[in-house]
Motif scaffolding. Structure first.
Motif, PDB file in Angstrom:
ATOM      1  N   VAL A 142       0.833  -1.210   0.000  1.00 14.30           N
ATOM      2  CA  VAL A 142       0.000   0.000   0.000  1.00 14.30           C
ATOM      3  C   VAL A 142       0.863   1.254   0.000  1.00 14.30           C
ATOM      4  N   GLU A 143       1.888   1.269   0.842  1.00 14.93           N
ATOM      5  CA  GLU A 143       2.681   2.481   1.030  1.00 14.93           C
ATOM      6  C   GLU A 143       3.733   2.681  -0.050  1.00 14.93           C
ATOM      7  N   ASP A 144       4.314   1.603  -0.545  1.00 16.55           N
ATOM      8  CA  ASP A 144       5.451   1.728  -1.468  1.00 16.55           C
ATOM      9  C   ASP A 144       5.098   1.503  -2.928  1.00 16.55           C
ATOM     10  N   GLU A 145       4.019   0.778  -3.191  1.00 13.07           N
ATOM     11  CA  GLU A 145       3.671   0.467  -4.580  1.00 13.07           C
ATOM     12  C   GLU A 145       2.386   1.176  -5.014  1.00 13.07           C
ATOM     13  N   ILE A 146       1.316   0.999  -4.281  1.00 13.87           N
ATOM     14  CA  ILE A 146       0.075   1.700  -4.620  1.00 13.87           C
ATOM     15  C   ILE A 146       0.190   3.169  -4.235  1.00 13.87           C
ATOM     16  N   ARG A 147       0.792   3.434  -3.097  1.00 16.38           N
ATOM     17  CA  ARG A 147       1.118   4.790  -2.639  1.00 16.38           C
ATOM     18  C   ARG A 147      -0.127   5.664  -2.525  1.00 16.38           C
ATOM     19  N   THR A 148      -1.112   5.144  -1.835  1.00 15.20           N
ATOM     20  CA  THR A 148      -2.327   5.906  -1.594  1.00 15.20           C
ATOM     21  C   THR A 148      -2.305   6.503  -0.200  1.00 15.20           C
ATOM     22  N   LEU A 149      -3.021   7.609  -0.026  1.00 16.93           N
ATOM     23  CA  LEU A 149      -3.182   8.226   1.293  1.00 16.93           C
ATOM     24  C   LEU A 149      -4.633   8.169   1.748  1.00 16.93           C
ATOM     25  N   THR A 150      -5.451   7.417   1.011  1.00 16.35           N
ATOM     26  CA  THR A 150      -6.879   7.364   1.304  1.00 16.35           C
ATOM     27  C   THR A 150      -7.362   5.920   1.359  1.00 16.35           C
ATOM     28  N   VAL A 151      -8.130   5.629   2.385  1.00 18.43           N
ATOM     29  CA  VAL A 151      -8.781   4.327   2.527  1.00 18.43           C
ATOM     30  C   VAL A 151     -10.293   4.588   2.560  1.00 18.43           C
ATOM     31  N   PRO A 152     -11.084   3.914   1.714  1.00 13.01           N
ATOM     32  CA  PRO A 152     -10.680   2.851   0.795  1.00 13.01           C
ATOM     33  C   PRO A 152     -10.067   3.399  -0.486  1.00 13.01           C
ATOM     34  N   THR A 153      -9.272   2.548  -1.127  1.00 13.34           N
ATOM     35  CA  THR A 153      -8.789   2.787  -2.485  1.00 13.34           C
ATOM     36  C   THR A 153      -9.135   1.547  -3.296  1.00 13.34           C
ATOM     37  N   LEU A 154      -9.658   1.755  -4.478  1.00 11.34           N
ATOM     38  CA  LEU A 154     -10.089   0.641  -5.323  1.00 11.34           C
ATOM     39  C   LEU A 154      -9.319   0.667  -6.638  1.00 11.34           C
ATOM     40  N   ILE A 155      -8.694  -0.447  -6.975  1.00 14.85           N
ATOM     41  CA  ILE A 155      -8.075  -0.616  -8.293  1.00 14.85           C
ATOM     42  C   ILE A 155      -9.023  -1.448  -9.133  1.00 14.85           C
ATOM     43  N   ALA A 156      -9.559  -0.829 -10.173  1.00 13.80           N
ATOM     44  CA  ALA A 156     -10.532  -1.520 -11.022  1.00 13.80           C
ATOM     45  C   ALA A 156     -10.639  -0.810 -12.361  1.00 13.80           C
ATOM     46  N   ASN A 157     -10.947  -1.583 -13.377  1.00 17.02           N
ATOM     47  CA  ASN A 157     -11.179  -1.028 -14.720  1.00 17.02           C
ATOM     48  C   ASN A 157      -9.977  -0.235 -15.227  1.00 17.02           C
ATOM     49  N   GLY A 158      -8.776  -0.629 -14.797  1.00 12.20           N
ATOM     50  CA  GLY A 158      -7.554   0.019 -15.257  1.00 12.20           C
ATOM     51  C   GLY A 158      -7.213   1.312 -14.555  1.00 12.20           C
ATOM     52  N   ASP A 159      -8.014   1.709 -13.551  1.00 12.92           N
ATOM     53  CA  ASP A 159      -7.801   2.983 -12.871  1.00 12.92           C
ATOM     54  C   ASP A 159      -7.635   2.791 -11.365  1.00 12.92           C
ATOM     55  N   LEU A 160      -7.109   3.843 -10.740  1.00 16.04           N
ATOM     56  CA  LEU A 160      -6.990   3.898  -9.283  1.00 16.04           C
ATOM     57  C   LEU A 160      -8.057   4.858  -8.781  1.00 16.04           C
ATOM     58  N   HIS A 161      -8.988   4.354  -7.980  1.00 18.20           N
ATOM     59  CA  HIS A 161     -10.107   5.156  -7.492  1.00 18.20           C
ATOM     60  C   HIS A 161      -9.910   5.404  -5.995  1.00 18.20           C
ATOM     61  N   LEU A 162      -9.802   6.673  -5.623  1.00 19.08           N
ATOM     62  CA  LEU A 162      -9.563   7.034  -4.235  1.00 19.08           C
ATOM     63  C   LEU A 162     -10.876   7.315  -3.535  1.00 19.08           C
ATOM     64  N   GLY A 163     -11.054   6.714  -2.349  1.00 16.00           N
ATOM     65  CA  GLY A 163     -12.254   6.959  -1.568  1.00 16.00           C
ATOM     66  C   GLY A 163     -13.443   6.154  -2.058  1.00 16.00           C
ATOM     67  N   VAL A 164     -14.631   6.562  -1.594  1.00 19.12           N
ATOM     68  CA  VAL A 164     -15.869   5.869  -1.944  1.00 19.12           C
ATOM     69  C   VAL A 164     -16.169   6.055  -3.428  1.00 19.12           C
ATOM     70  N   VAL A 165     -16.462   4.957  -4.100  1.00 15.93           N
ATOM     71  CA  VAL A 165     -16.893   4.992  -5.500  1.00 15.93           C
ATOM     72  C   VAL A 165     -18.407   4.829  -5.511  1.00 15.93           C
ATOM     73  N   GLU A 166     -19.101   5.726  -6.193  1.00 14.47           N
ATOM     74  CA  GLU A 166     -20.557   5.698  -6.197  1.00 14.47           C
ATOM     75  C   GLU A 166     -21.079   4.475  -6.948  1.00 14.47           C
ATOM     76  N   THR A 167     -22.308   4.082  -6.585  1.00 15.97           N
ATOM     77  CA  THR A 167     -22.921   2.889  -7.161  1.00 15.97           C
ATOM     78  C   THR A 167     -23.007   2.976  -8.686  1.00 15.97           C
ATOM     79  N   THR A 168     -23.384   4.139  -9.192  1.00 14.42           N
ATOM     80  CA  THR A 168     -23.508   4.294 -10.651  1.00 14.42           C
ATOM     81  C   THR A 168     -22.170   4.108 -11.355  1.00 14.42           C
TER      82      THR A 168
END
Length: 361
Positions: free
Chosen positions: A329-355
């Motif tokens: 998390v700290e050295d490779e994904i390097r996010t400062l926000t939980v949750p973080t979602l890796i999906a659909n080729g992108d890095l999504h920080l925080g809550v991802v809406e249902t739509t």
């Protein structure tokens, strides 16, 4: 520095009145020489200073010299302030691109961030805190090191992300692993309310039906103290279950750790208190452990299997597995926000809406 300060002032005045633009051109000539390490136009510098000191020279000649010094000091202070302000703006912009927050040390303090999540605050002292402690060298070292980390993180936000690259060897998948589906990966803290919201959105969207969804458990710490009291304990149990149920080298078809996550994120006690709130605010470690064992029994574990999970949860093997996930998390994904979602080729920080999750199916 006087010509530089004059240029800044004249830049503002020249925008509203044409009579200052001739002086602005002279000021720019002086500044351009300064930035190329050539001597400034001394006549312009003296003209500016004389225009400021002339009224004083007529009234109090003895004050001309100290006023001249004050003008130079003020000019230096103005230029230094502009340089520092420009640096802060540039650094904040880079942080916003790289991490979704302009304040890397305290992500939730950034008003420009629309991300809904629990912040992973930096454990490194801020520049100001280091100066107050008298550690001048450490202040500049930490500041430049942090800036370098941010700069190297920026390109990663524009690349294609693959959750499978970060999945652990003992990963479990919601609903079991299915060949042919892309892998999506979450970074979660069991105590973070935004992780619970993302979990609910994932269930409502059917996202997990079109993706092999796994996670890295990351109990957030603040000055080496858990942000949520019982998150480390829950993380230990989740990891122990993963290790036991993937002992044959294959992910479980109906993983028990996801059943426990569902209880934590969506379930409630008889009095209506959510399990997550109870674990965060009311439960002692002993009570939390007893409830985790009760959920294992509900999932079909007998007493011997529960004891095996309990022993493994408190082992060096689990501690090492959690530490490895933390390093990813700290050295490779390097996010400062939980949750973080890796999906659909992108890095999504925080809550991802249902739509948005429905669009990724």
């Amino acid at each position: 520095m006087l010509c530089v300060a004059a240029f800044v002032v004249l830049l503002v005045l020249g925008a509203v009145s044409a009579k200052y633009r001739a002086l602005l051109r002279r000021a720019w000539g002086c500044v351009s020489r300064r930035v190329t390490f050539r001597p400034c136009d001394t006549s312009f510098r003296e003209d500016v200073k004389n225009s400021l000191l002339a009224p004083l020279a007529l009234r109090s000649p003895r004050l001309v010299r100290p006023a001249s010094i004050a003008i130079e000091v003020t000019a230096w202070a103005m230029v230094l302030s502009l340089v520092v302000s420009g640096y802060v703006v540039a650094r904040s912009g880079l942080n916003l691109v790289a991490y979704g927050t302009c304040n890397k040390e305290n992500p939730q303090a950034c008003s420009l961030s629309a991300t809904q999540g629990c912040s992973i605050d930096s454990q490194t002292p801020t520049f100001a805190a280091s100066l107050l402690d008298g550690d001048v060298v450490g202040a500049f070292r930490n500041e430049f090191s942090s800036l370098a980390d941010t700069i190297t993180a920026v390109p990663g936000r524009f690349r294609t992300w693959d959750g499978a690259q970060y999945a652990t060897s003992h990963a479990s998948y919601l609903g079991g692993y299915r060949d042919g589906l892309p892998t999506a990966l979450e970074v979660i803290d069991p105590g973070c309310q935004f992780c619970a919201q993302l979990f609910t959105n994932i269930e409502e969207s059917g996202f997990a039906e079109a993706n092999n969804l796994t996670y890295i458990v990351y109990p957030i710490t603040l000055s080496f103290v858990p942000k949520f009291a019982n998150s480390p304990l829950v993380a230990q149990y989740l990891t122990a279950i993963q290790l036991l149920e993937s002992a044959d080298g294959a992910p479980a078809d109906d993983p028990t750790d996801w059943f426990i996550l569902e209880q934590v994120f969506t379930g409630s006690r008889e009095d209506g208190t959510g399990w997550q709130v109870w674990l965060n605010e009311q439960a002692s470690p002993e009570q939390a452990e007893a409830q985790l064992q009760a959920w294992l029994a509900e999932a079909g574990y007998d007493q011997d299997a529960i004891s095996e999970v309990d022993a493994l949860a408190d082992s060096a093997r689990v501690e090492e597995a959690i530490a490895q996930g933390r390093a990813v998390v700290e050295d490779e994904i390097r996010t400062l926000t939980v949750p973080t979602l890796i999906a659909n080729g992108d890095l999504h920080l925080g809550v991802v809406e249902t739509t948005d999750l429905e669009a990724m199916r």
